[in-house]
Write an enzyme that holds these catalytic residues in place. Structure first.
Site, PDB file in Angstrom:
ATOM      1  N   GLN A 129       0.804  -1.059  -0.130  1.00 49.46           N
ATOM      2  CA  GLN A 129       0.021   0.017   0.113  1.00 49.46           C
ATOM      3  C   GLN A 129       0.869   1.212   0.004  1.00 49.46           C
ATOM      4  OE1 GLN A 129      -1.839   0.790   3.831  1.00 49.46           O
ATOM      5  NE2 GLN A 129      -3.475   1.598   3.000  1.00 49.46           N
ATOM      6  N   GLY A 130       0.657   2.060  -0.925  1.00 44.77           N
ATOM      7  CA  GLY A 130       1.588   3.314  -1.234  1.00 44.77           C
ATOM      8  C   GLY A 130       0.721   4.505  -0.567  1.00 44.77           C
ATOM      9  N   TYR A 131       0.516   4.755   0.699  1.00 45.48           N
ATOM     10  CA  TYR A 131      -0.370   5.991   1.097  1.00 45.48           C
ATOM     11  C   TYR A 131       0.516   7.004   1.733  1.00 45.48           C
ATOM     12  CZ  TYR A 131      -4.984   4.083   0.635  1.00 45.48           C
ATOM     13  OH  TYR A 131      -6.217   3.945  -0.005  1.00 45.48           O
ATOM     14  N   SER A 132       1.163   6.836   3.080  1.00 40.51           N
ATOM     15  CA  SER A 132       1.693   7.700   3.663  1.00 40.51           C
ATOM     16  C   SER A 132       3.088   8.157   3.143  1.00 40.51           C
ATOM     17  CB  SER A 132       2.150   7.068   5.239  1.00 40.51           C
ATOM     18  OG  SER A 132       1.107   6.907   5.975  1.00 40.51           O
ATOM     19  N   SER A 164       4.081  -0.975   4.198  1.00 47.23           N
ATOM     20  CA  SER A 164       4.090  -2.255   5.065  1.00 47.23           C
ATOM     21  C   SER A 164       4.623  -3.515   3.850  1.00 47.23           C
ATOM     22  CB  SER A 164       2.862  -2.973   5.408  1.00 47.23           C
ATOM     23  OG  SER A 164       2.489  -2.182   6.384  1.00 47.23           O
ATOM     24  N   GLU A 247      -8.784  -1.460   6.190  1.00 44.49           N
ATOM     25  CA  GLU A 247      -7.661  -1.548   6.595  1.00 44.49           C
ATOM     26  C   GLU A 247      -7.665  -1.415   8.127  1.00 44.49           C
ATOM     27  OE1 GLU A 247      -4.585   1.668   6.102  1.00 44.49           O
ATOM     28  OE2 GLU A 247      -2.990   0.460   6.898  1.00 44.49           O
ATOM     29  N   GLU A 376      -5.810   8.562  17.817  1.00 43.65           N
ATOM     30  CA  GLU A 376      -6.427   9.887  18.164  1.00 43.65           C
ATOM     31  C   GLU A 376      -7.304  10.396  16.679  1.00 43.65           C
ATOM     32  OE1 GLU A 376      -3.151   8.969  18.780  1.00 43.65           O
ATOM     33  OE2 GLU A 376      -3.708   9.313  20.934  1.00 43.65           O
TER      34      GLU A 376
END
Lengths: 390, 382
Positions: A129-132, A164, A247, A376
């Site tokens: 997964q290429g997110y952050s 990951s 997720e 949060e």
């Protein structure tokens, strides 16, 4: 009818699930992930995965044409229960299943579904997964990785982080910015590409647990065909948030993996009992009971959702509640194991009776309430979407 | 992701909510609290409730009940919790009728249960003798005599005691306080010779007090025939599941009222619900209430489904879990409700502060969270 299905499942599992696959792996990262470069932690893992895939049971609720078994929700729940009953190891730990497939079913086109889903079902292709990005953590929508329009394809430049298993995966599903002149949420698209594409560089990140389940991934003029864009250009954020709810469920479900070591029994072995059969350490006994109560309530909450589709209506936002509570509970569980095992658990290579890597699992669990949106952020989502607070 | 109600349960819950809002709401609670009479509950209201059929929800059809199970009765208790309704439901039905159903003979059930269902017989369970629930720490004596049984002892925190028709008294026939076996259960008329009661005000404005039995003589027919330590534990389990259901009503009502307040009250020019410090606490509270509802539902289902020893063991464990969890979540709920309302939450004129008083009484009754966590640990084998 359910009973006969249960009998069938039970008999099949008895015949096909070897004893070695009836124990939880010492670490979650030791589940079988499949893929072109499949890492095998136990020699029986590939055959166990293949056997389950041949029944369509790696993805029991998917249609048969995509590699599933077409099971009803009720039957899929029975399969899960029967697997849990014998402690069967999850045959395939796959972001393709838990995260990408819901997106392909909802936003993908027929061609994409046919190309990608069967390989996901049998674990032939492993996804990451290429997110952050370095400057886009909780504020994911501010991501900067650019995808430049080159007619029939995009040229991607930028960097992802916290990917990951980026070093083990074959393909990436990735959020990229296709338009910089609109508000941040509107200029994002969702694309798929092979990690072997020229210009992709992967660098693992070492964590406090000593493991490197996350990577940095760099893109330099990476060519991505437009046919590999899922949904419309600019629809990426809607897809991203849809995927994130899956997720969150996946991450919180990690806490449900049953380890063979029952904390109560283990504490008894180590501390012994007072004259009346009570655990000798009264404070630990109380902490144990409180944990077990909350863990039972959480497990039942999830099971009610699995069994009664109408009870989980609106799961999208509720997945934040599951993620929040499940990951906090998992951190508590790991601290509890540490309390029970004492200084022994802090030895770097310590293994529990069922092979658990106490220290490493404990350290790894600290990431659970950060990855996939911090606790949060989940509380923000519950407050706004479920409770309707301003 | 809590369980949906069946159509039948949905109808019941709705009709209770409507009735209670009209006839047993907080307005009536306040009027009753400020009354000058010594009665424990409004008997006209109780007759209306009986006419609705709610006293017989968990009682077998053979005795005039509707056999909807404890899951059904809990829906009534939950609404009573939300509205702070003062009724003898807990003492008479949840504790009293359950004691007779679980431990009475056919003759005993036939003579008392139909009268409970139609509202003509009210009861109160006189079990505990101290400030902390201890099911077997019973010193009250029951001696066999030529006439039947003679009871002597003192019972504390007995509910509704000035107004009920009969007491269900747990007394020791043999052994010493603390022994699991040797207990008997007796149905004692309020007007029997040697019975005296002394009511004491309690924070939740309900009546409770001390029941003194001074050589009270009852005949053999008043002694429940099926009393064992296991049956007594099952009785406590049912009561605790019911109390947990009332606590759930309190958790949900205080949460709903507080959430509404967060969307109405402004400070520093903004709604206080827009502040993250309060949003995060509200969100955490919401999740806890979800888990609370789940564990109560599961305990009630287990009680209704239990058929064999294993089923009863499961149910027993879940009842203790439900009570422990609900005690925790009710504490969270009632404390947060007052804190988030600020000063007004501390005033008697505002309703939110009334819930904490009822909640703590319910938490203490038949074992607080520590009692049940201790029990849970013991049942788990540590």
């Amino acid at each position: 009818m359910s009973d006969s299905f249960r009998d069938e499942v039970r008999a099949w599992l008895a015949a096909h699930c070897p004893p070695s696959m009836r124990v939880a792996p010492p670490e979650i990262s030791h589940l079988y992930g499949g893929g072109r470069r499949a890492k095998v932690w136990h020699p029986d893992q590939p055959a166990w995965c293949a056997a389950m895939a041949s029944r369509g049971w790696t993805v029991p609720e998917w249609p048969v044409e995509y590699g599933g078994a077409g099971l009803s929700r009720e039957h899929a729940a029975i399969l899960r229960e029967e697997m849990r009953r014998i402690g069967a190891q999850q045959p395939l730990f796959s972001f393709g299943i838990s995260m990408l497939s819901p997106v392909l079913f909802k936003f993908g086109n027929d061609d994409q579904r046919r190309r990608f889903l069967p390989d996901i079902a049998r674990g032939a292709i492993r996804w990451c997964q290429g997110y952050s990005e370095p400057n886009s953590g909780s504020d994911l929508a501010s991501l900067m990785t650019r995808a430049e329009d080159k007619g029939d394809h995009y040229l991607v430049n930028g960097q992802k982080i916290w990917t990951s298993y980026g070093d083990e995966a074959d393909w990436m599903f990735c959020l990229v910015r296709t338009n910089t002149s609109v508000p941040k949420h509107e200029g994002i698209s969702f694309v798929l590409f092979d990690m072997n594409t020229p210009g992709v560089t992967v660098r693992p990140i070492k964590l406090i647990s000593g493991a490197s389940p996350f990577c940095e991934v760099f893109f330099e003029n990476v060519r991505v065909e437009k046919t590999n864009r899922v949904g419309e250009e600019g629809q990426g954020w809607a897809i991203a948030t849809y995927l994130l709810s899956h997720e969150r469920e996946m991450i919180s479900s990690l806490g449900k993996i049953r380890h063979d070591t029952d904390p109560g029994r283990r504490a008894l072995e180590i501390f012994g009992t007072d004259g009346e059969g009570r655990l000798r350490n009264a404070s630990l006994r109380q902490t144990l009971a409180r944990y077990q109560l909350d863990a039972a309530a959480f497990r039942l909450w999830i099971e009610h959702g699995e069994r009664h589709p109408s009870a989980s209506a609106g799961m999208g936002a509720m997945s934040s509640a599951v993620k929040y509570y499940g990951t906090e509970l998992n951190k508590r569980r790991n601290e509890l194991y540490l309390d029970i095992e004492g200084a022994d658990a802090l030895l770097w290579d310590a293994r529990g009776p069922a092979g658990e890597a106490w220290a490493r699992n404990w350290l790894r669990s600290k990431g659970n309430s950060i990855e996939g949106g911090t606790s949060e952020i989940q509380l923000n989502i519950i407050a706004k979407r479920v409770l309707g607070l301003p | 992701m809590t369980l949906p109600l069946t159509e039948e349960q949905e109808m019941l819950s709705r009709s209770v909510a409507e009735f209670v809002a009209d006839r047993a709401s907080i307005t009536q609670f306040r009027a009753w609290r400020d009354r000058t009479t010594e009665t424990a509950f409004d008997s006209a209201l109780w007759r209306e409730i009986a006419e609705m059929g709610w006293c017989g929800i968990a009682i077998d059809e053979a005795y005039g009940g509707s056999a909807l199970g404890y899951s059904g009765l809990a829906l009534v208790l939950e609404q009573f919790g939300r509205h702070l309704s003062i009724t003898p439901m807990n003492a008479t039905v949840l504790a009293g009728a359950t004691a007779i159903s679980l431990m009475g003979s056919e003759t005993q059930k036939t003579s008392w249960l139909p009268a409970i269902v139609d509202g003509s017989l009210t009861l109160s369970l006189a079990w505990g003798e101290g400030a902390h629930f201890a099911p077997f720490a019973v010193a009250t004596r029951a001696e066999k005599t030529a006439q039947g049984w003679q009871l002597s002892g003192v019972k504390h925190h007995v509910e509704d005691l000035s107004s009920v028709d009969r007491f269900i008294v747990v007394a020791r026939e043999s052994g010493r306080p603390g022994d699991r076996e040797g207990l008997g259960v007796f149905v004692v008329p309020h007007d029997a010779k040697g019975v005296s009661v002394e009511a004491t005000p309690r924070v939740d404005a309900r009546q409770c007090g001390t029941l003194t039995l001074d050589d009270v003589v009852v005949d053999d027919g008043c002694r429940l025939t099926g009393v064992t330590s296991v049956a007594l534990e099952r009785l406590a389990g049912v009561i605790n599941a019911g109390l947990a259901a009332e606590l759930l009503g309190i958790c949900e009502e205080t949460f709903a009222r507080t959430l509404k307040y967060l969307k109405e009250r402004s400070q520093f020019g903004k709604l206080i619900g827009s502040y993250q410090a309060l949003q995060h606490r509200a969100a955490h509270w919401f999740v806890e209430v979800q888990l609370a509802r789940t564990i109560v539902q599961e305990a009630l289902l287990a009680l209704d489904r239990a058929r064999d020893a294993e089923g009863y063991r499961q149910a027993d464990m879940l009842c203790s879990m439900a009570k422990a969890k609900l005690a925790q979540v009710a504490e969270l709920s009632t404390n947060e409700a007052i804190q988030m309302h600020g000063g007004i939450g501390m005033t008697d004129a505002f309703d939110i502060g009334l819930y904490i008083k009822r909640a703590r009484v319910l938490e203490q009754a038949y074992g607080d969270q520590h009692h049940h966590l201790d029990r849970l640990a013991a049942l788990e084998g540590y």
